[in-house]
Design a protein around this motif. Structure first.
Motif, mmCIF file in Angstrom:
data_model
loop_
_atom_site.group_PDB
_atom_site.id
_atom_site.type_symbol
_atom_site.label_atom_id
_atom_site.label_comp_id
_atom_site.label_asym_id
_atom_site.label_seq_id
_atom_site.Cartn_x
_atom_site.Cartn_y
_atom_site.Cartn_z
ATOM 1 N N PRO A 183 58.876 33.625 43.348
ATOM 2 C CA PRO A 183 57.945 33.780 42.627
ATOM 3 C C PRO A 183 56.610 33.342 43.128
ATOM 4 O O PRO A 183 56.714 32.295 43.900
ATOM 5 N N LYS A 184 55.519 34.191 43.289
ATOM 6 C CA LYS A 184 54.434 33.651 44.270
ATOM 7 C C LYS A 184 53.752 32.200 43.706
ATOM 8 O O LYS A 184 53.345 31.431 44.620
ATOM 9 N N VAL A 185 53.907 31.993 42.623
ATOM 10 C CA VAL A 185 53.548 30.605 42.334
ATOM 11 C C VAL A 185 54.531 29.471 42.803
ATOM 12 O O VAL A 185 54.111 28.453 43.164
ATOM 13 N N ASP A 186 55.933 29.891 42.903
ATOM 14 C CA ASP A 186 56.526 28.907 43.379
ATOM 15 C C ASP A 186 56.433 28.576 44.817
ATOM 16 O O ASP A 186 56.533 27.607 45.460
ATOM 17 N N LEU A 187 56.033 29.747 45.483
ATOM 18 C CA LEU A 187 55.863 29.714 47.065
ATOM 19 C C LEU A 187 54.668 28.890 47.250
ATOM 20 O O LEU A 187 54.773 28.261 48.075
ATOM 21 N N ALA A 188 53.625 28.789 46.279
ATOM 22 C CA ALA A 188 52.507 28.138 46.458
ATOM 23 C C ALA A 188 52.548 26.949 46.421
ATOM 24 O O ALA A 188 52.084 25.917 47.022
ATOM 25 N N VAL A 189 53.393 26.447 45.325
ATOM 26 C CA VAL A 189 54.065 25.056 45.057
ATOM 27 C C VAL A 189 54.667 24.556 46.361
ATOM 28 O O VAL A 189 54.337 23.344 46.867
ATOM 29 N N LEU A 190 55.573 25.197 46.800
ATOM 30 C CA LEU A 190 56.407 24.803 47.980
ATOM 31 C C LEU A 190 55.534 24.598 48.993
ATOM 32 O O LEU A 190 55.906 23.502 49.757
ATOM 33 N N ARG A 191 54.650 25.232 49.357
ATOM 34 C CA ARG A 191 53.779 25.336 50.575
ATOM 35 C C ARG A 191 53.042 24.123 50.675
ATOM 36 O O ARG A 191 53.097 23.232 51.501
ATOM 37 N N VAL A 192 52.543 23.617 49.375
ATOM 38 C CA VAL A 192 51.723 22.378 49.319
ATOM 39 C C VAL A 192 52.532 21.266 49.556
ATOM 40 O O VAL A 192 52.351 20.268 49.929
ATOM 41 N N GLY A 193 53.931 21.498 48.677
ATOM 42 C CA GLY A 193 54.918 20.314 48.866
ATOM 43 C C GLY A 193 55.317 20.036 50.453
ATOM 44 O O GLY A 193 55.143 18.999 50.691
ATOM 45 N N VAL A 194 55.389 21.069 50.964
ATOM 46 C CA VAL A 194 55.892 20.985 52.496
ATOM 47 C C VAL A 194 54.824 20.444 53.222
ATOM 48 O O VAL A 194 55.029 19.544 54.138
ATOM 49 N N TYR A 195 53.626 20.708 53.122
ATOM 50 C CA TYR A 195 52.744 20.336 53.860
ATOM 51 C C TYR A 195 52.341 19.053 53.675
ATOM 52 O O TYR A 195 52.231 18.020 54.467
ATOM 53 N N GLU A 196 52.352 18.323 52.424
ATOM 54 C CA GLU A 196 52.121 16.888 52.034
ATOM 55 C C GLU A 196 53.445 16.215 52.694
ATOM 56 O O GLU A 196 53.072 15.083 52.999
#
Length: 151
Positions: A88-101
Motif C-alpha cells: 500500500p502506498k501509505v505503508d511505503l511512505a511510512v517505511l521510507r520515512v522510517g528507513v531515512y530516520e
C-alpha cells in the motif's frame, strides 16, 4: 490591522510527530499523483492557503527523495514476500520515512525511528500495517550500524 486570525500553527512549534505525519502525507500524495515529492513540497512552502510546513517535514521529504533509490533497495530486500509495487502506498511512505530516520537522521535513536513509523502506520493504514512496518524496520534496524558505515 488584519481582520483574519493568524493560523494557529504560525509562530508555534510543531511536534516532530506532526512533522513526520505531514512528510508521510506529502510522500503519499506525490506517489498518488505520480509527481516528485520535492516539487510538491516547493509548491506548498510559503503558500497562504495551506498550513505552514515545519522544517523537519521539509528535511524528511528532501532526505527521503534524495535517498529514494537506496531506501527502496533496502525495503525490497527486507520486506519479505512483498514487492514495493504491491505495498500500500501509505505503508511505503511510512517505511521510507522510517528507513531515512534510521540511517540518516543522526539525532533520532533507532528505537524512536521504528516506534514513530509503527505509530504512523497505526494512525494512517490498515490493522496489519503496524506489524508489517515493525517487522521490516526491525530487520533493517538490526544491521543499521553496518549500513550507516557503507551508505
Amino acid at each position: 490591522m488584519p481582520t483574519s486570525k493568524p493560523h494557529p500553527n504560525r509562530g508555534g512549534a510543531i511536534s516532530r510527530r506532526q512533522a513526520r505525519r505531514r512528510a508521510v502525507e506529502m510522500l503519499y500524495e506525490a506517489a498518488q499523483r505520480d509527481t516528485d515529492a520535492v516539487t510538491l513540497l516547493a509548491d506548498r512552502v510559503g503558500a497562504t492557503d495551506v498550513d505552514p510546513i515545519a522544517d523537519y517535514t521539509i528535511s524528511l521529504v528532501e532526505g527521503v527523495t534524495g535517498r529514494k533509490p537506496q531506501i527502496d533497495e533496502l525495503l525490497a530486500e527486507h520486506a519479505q514476500g512483498w514487492t514495493l509495487e504491491r505495498m500500500p502506498k501509505v505503508d511505503l511512505a511510512v517505511l521510507r520515512v522510517g528507513v531515512y530516520e534510521l540511517l540518516w537522521a543522526e539525532d533520532v535513536p533507532d528505537p524512536v525511528a521504528i516506534d514513530e513509523a509503527v505509530g504512523l502506520a497505526k494512525e494512517l493504514s490498515t490493522d496489519d500495517s503496524p506489524r508489517f512496518v515493525n517487522g521490516v524496520l526491525g530487520r533493517i534496524g538490526t544491521i543499521a550500524d553496518r549500513l550507516r558505515a557503507v551508505l
